[in-house]
Design a protein around this motif. Structure first.
Motif, short mmCIF file in Angstrom:
data_model
loop_
_atom_site.label_atom_id
_atom_site.label_comp_id
_atom_site.label_asym_id
_atom_site.label_seq_id
_atom_site.Cartn_x
_atom_site.Cartn_y
_atom_site.Cartn_z
N LYS A 186 29.78 37.08 24.82
CA LYS A 186 29.42 38.32 24.16
C LYS A 186 28.82 38.09 22.78
O LYS A 186 28.51 39.05 22.07
N GLY A 214 29.50 40.28 29.72
CA GLY A 214 30.03 39.10 29.04
C GLY A 214 31.26 38.51 29.67
O GLY A 214 31.85 37.57 29.12
N THR A 271 25.89 36.44 20.19
CA THR A 271 24.47 36.09 20.23
C THR A 271 24.10 34.95 19.29
O THR A 271 22.93 34.61 19.15
N TYR A 295 23.19 35.13 25.13
CA TYR A 295 24.60 35.12 24.77
C TYR A 295 25.18 33.73 25.00
O TYR A 295 24.68 32.96 25.83
#
Length: 286
Positions: free
Chosen positions: A218, A158, A220, A199
């Protein structure tokens, strides 16, 4: 005796200093002056419409772009570090992966009026693959290139960086328009290889009042911190939607031609040859 017709010279009316000019000449001069004034006003109106404006469709993502985020009274823009700072670091260094951030614009309190203050705040978007089928997952994927020639990317953890000098899976973003949040609202989604979920680019630790905010990928789902305002150049968008331009076309055939890998010069040359062939004015173009 023959007489020759005498040439009679037309006597012009005498004029004196201070006399008013004829109404015809005055009217002509007034019309010319008004015409110039109208042209000047029209030019000023066109210039006022130029600058940076919110995107209205995914096609507006092809070309120079800026991304903004509002947090309380501050407007932030996605940015690389100033060029002076970047010149002291290598693009391949580990620190370079953490340099992309949201930087506060202290000279404006409105996203609609916000414009980039430096070249490091501008990215150039383009479709990253020549997919022609709308059902292809990569059809709406875009890459975003910085002034340094590197691409915005997200790794499997991420982390957001901008050090890649070529487009790979980590540099392919899928924009998601958010019309319910207003004009230009967008989220940027990515799915790095080896990751099971999509993401979204996110702002971390908002409402802190800091002059810069970190970004990551990071999360969703799309929430407040995943919504940005993307802006493009008005002049380019206006040109893109002119009749006959690539942006004015629609349908699979237009998408196929646009993503065929041809350069703009090649497409223009091909269109010119087609036009000449139809008119049968040049036997060498057949």
């Amino acid at each position: 005796m023959e007489y020759k017709a005498a040439k009679i010279n037309k006597v012009k009316k005498l004029s004196f200093k201070g006399d008013k000019k004829s109404s015809l000449r005055h009217d002509k001069k007034s019309k010319t002056k008004k015409h110039r004034h109208d042209i000047k006003e029209s030019k000023q109106e066109d210039e006022a419409k130029d600058g940076w404006v919110p995107i209205t469709s995914l096609s507006d993502l092809e070309g120079p772009l800026t991304f903004y985020f509002r947090d309380d009274d501050l407007i932030y823009t996605l940015s690389l570090p100033p060029r002076e700072a970047a010149q002291t670091q290598s693009l391949d260094s580990a620190d370079a992966e953490q340099l992309v951030q949201m930087v506060a614009l202290n000279d404006t309190s409105s996203i609609l009026e916000a414009e980039p203050a430096a070249v490091e705040q501008v990215f150039v978007g383009r479709k990253s693959v020549p997919a022609t089928e709308t059902t292809d997952p990569e059809y709406n994927m875009y890459s975003f290139k910085s002034y340094a020639g590197s691409y915005l990317s997200a790794d499997r953890k991420g982390h957001i960086g901008c050090s890649a000098l070529a487009i790979g899976p980590l540099e392919k973003w899928t924009p998601v328009l958010l019309p319910e949040r207003g004009e230009g609202a967008i989220a940027l989604m990515i799915k790095p290889p080896g990751v099971s979920e999509d993401y979204f680019l996110s702002v971390e630790n908002p409402s802190s009042g800091n002059q810069s905010l970190a970004v990551a990928a990071k999360t969703t789902s799309i929430g407040f911190c995943q919504g940005f305002i993307a802006k493009c150049q008005a002049a380019l968008r206006k040109h893109r939607y002119l009749p006959g331009s690539a942006g004015a076309e629609s349908g699979p055939s237009a998408a196929s031609r646009y993503n065929s890998g041809q350069s703009n010069d090649e497409r223009r040359a091909e269109a010119l040859l087609d036009k000449r062939q139809k008119s049968k004015s040049d036997r060498y173009c057949k």
